[in-house]
Scaffold this active site. Structure first.
Site, PDB file in Angstrom:
ATOM      1  CB  SER A 173      -0.903   0.010   1.236  1.00 38.50           C
ATOM      2  OG  SER A 173      -1.610   1.229   1.323  1.00 38.50           O
ATOM      3  CB  SER A 191       5.147   6.183  -6.478  1.00 36.48           C
ATOM      4  OG  SER A 191       6.167   7.097  -6.102  1.00 36.48           O
ATOM      5  CE  LYS A 192       5.207   1.289   0.891  1.00 29.43           C
ATOM      6  NZ  LYS A 192       4.336   1.781   1.994  1.00 29.43           N
ATOM      7  CB  VAL A 193      10.091   3.910  -3.393  1.00 31.22           C
ATOM      8  CG1 VAL A 193      11.475   4.443  -3.080  1.00 31.22           C
ATOM      9  CG2 VAL A 193       9.905   2.531  -2.780  1.00 31.22           C
TER      10      VAL A 193
END
Length: 336
Positions: free
Chosen positions: A141, A330-332
């Site tokens: 997530s 975005s996740k990173v």
């Protein structure tokens, strides 16, 4: 998001059963070193976790802690003094260049560096002298939940071993059970207020303020709700001018010296016409939402945010939004 939030208790149990010798050795090292500067390095949710760790260090160990403006290292190339420093980085991915660079800089200059990081093979973990894994497992997530809770626990664990405080260590051991109970706390009363809302203030103070910061961020990320966090001591210095009839406020009144002032603030804001959601433990009669508690008040923010996360996932769906696919995110995140 909801599935990962609900797994936090399991992740924390794994963390607390791991790396015992490393934390003992880190605690001995910190007690044996006379630091003149303590810094935190983090972004986003990780920065909120770092703020919680900083509060514990200041309140329990008497060291003043500052959040490092990372551009001093990455952009301005400032000649910062490194000797006698402790620098603590917090990160889920350990990938962002502006988190890694200060740890490399302070370690190269002879400072003590610690990374509380989920990816123990990441560049951040490799850059730090001490890399303490969060053990949150893979988090898909975009909105960090279990890794944030694991970061709070790792920060409290660092402080417990630095202070050599058996009571805090024993209290940490009880967290998995407390987190399980927190995940079952009914915050459905918040949905009726927040589902149609366009803006909200989230309020905390002292040890609960990092949780207010995190809650405001999550409301932005997962529900596209304009949320701003304020200390309860700051509301009267301008922000209360925004309050009108029906204006929503979520107030985290965890146990401790600041609780009474937050309960009083809730009463004052109701008198101004605000729609207050006072989150407080069961012994606070004025509460609107029940806050779960931990074995000691210093750990209450950890179980409080667990209760919030479950509600936040439900709120996003009530607003017709998929919390696992926030816009533009975005996740990173890699910043310089």
């Amino acid at each position: 998001m909801l599935e990962e939030a609900l797994s936090a208790a399991e992740c924390v149990a794994l963390q607390l059963s791991s790396d015992a010798e490393a934390y003992l050795e880190l605690g001995r090292t910190l007690r044996a070193t006379d630091f003149n500067t303590v810094l935190t390095v983090a972004r986003g949710s990780s920065d909120h976790a770092a703020s919680y760790c900083a509060y514990l260090i200041m309140a329990r160990l008497g060291r003043v802690v500052a959040s490092l403006p990372m551009s001093l290292v990455t952009l301005y190339k400032s000649p910062l003094v490194t000797r006698g420093t402790l620098t603590i980085a917090v990160s889920q991915s350990g990938q962002s260049p502006d988190v890694i660079a200060p740890i490399r800089y302070f370690r190269a200059g002879g400072g003590t560096t610690v990374a509380l990081v989920n990816d123990i093979a990441s560049p951040l973990a490799l850059a730090a002298e001490w890399a303490m894994p969060l053990h949150a497992g893979k988090e898909t997530s975009v909105a960090a939940t279990k890794s944030f809770i694991a970061s709070l626990v790792a920060g409290a664990r660092l402080v417990a071993h630095w202070q050599n405080d058996a009571h805090l260590t024993d209290s940490l051991a009880a967290l998995p059970e407390a987190l399980d109970a927190a995940a079952r706390t009914d915050w459905s009363a918040a949905l009726e207020v927040l589902a149609p809302a366009r803006t909200i203030m989230v309020v905390g103070r002292d040890i609960s303020f990092p949780i207010a910061l995190e809650a405001a961020l999550k409301l932005k990320e997962t529900s596209s709700l304009h949320a701003e966090a304020f200390s309860g001591a700051e509301i009267r210095h301008g922000p209360m001018a925004l309050v009108n009839a029906g204006y929503p406020l979520l107030i985290f009144a965890t146990r401790g010296p600041a609780q009474a002032s937050l309960v009083q603030l809730a009463s004052e804001m109701r008198a101004c016409g605000a729609h207050v959601l006072l989150a407080a433990p069961a012994d606070v009669a004025e509460r609107d939402l029940t806050l779960p508690v931990a074995a000691t008040p210093d750990l209450d923010p950890i179980v409080a945010v667990q209760a919030f996360y479950v509600m936040a996932a439900q709120l996003a769906k009530a607003r017709g939004i998929d919390p696992d696919r926030p816009r533009h995110l975005s996740k990173v995140t890699r910043t310089h």
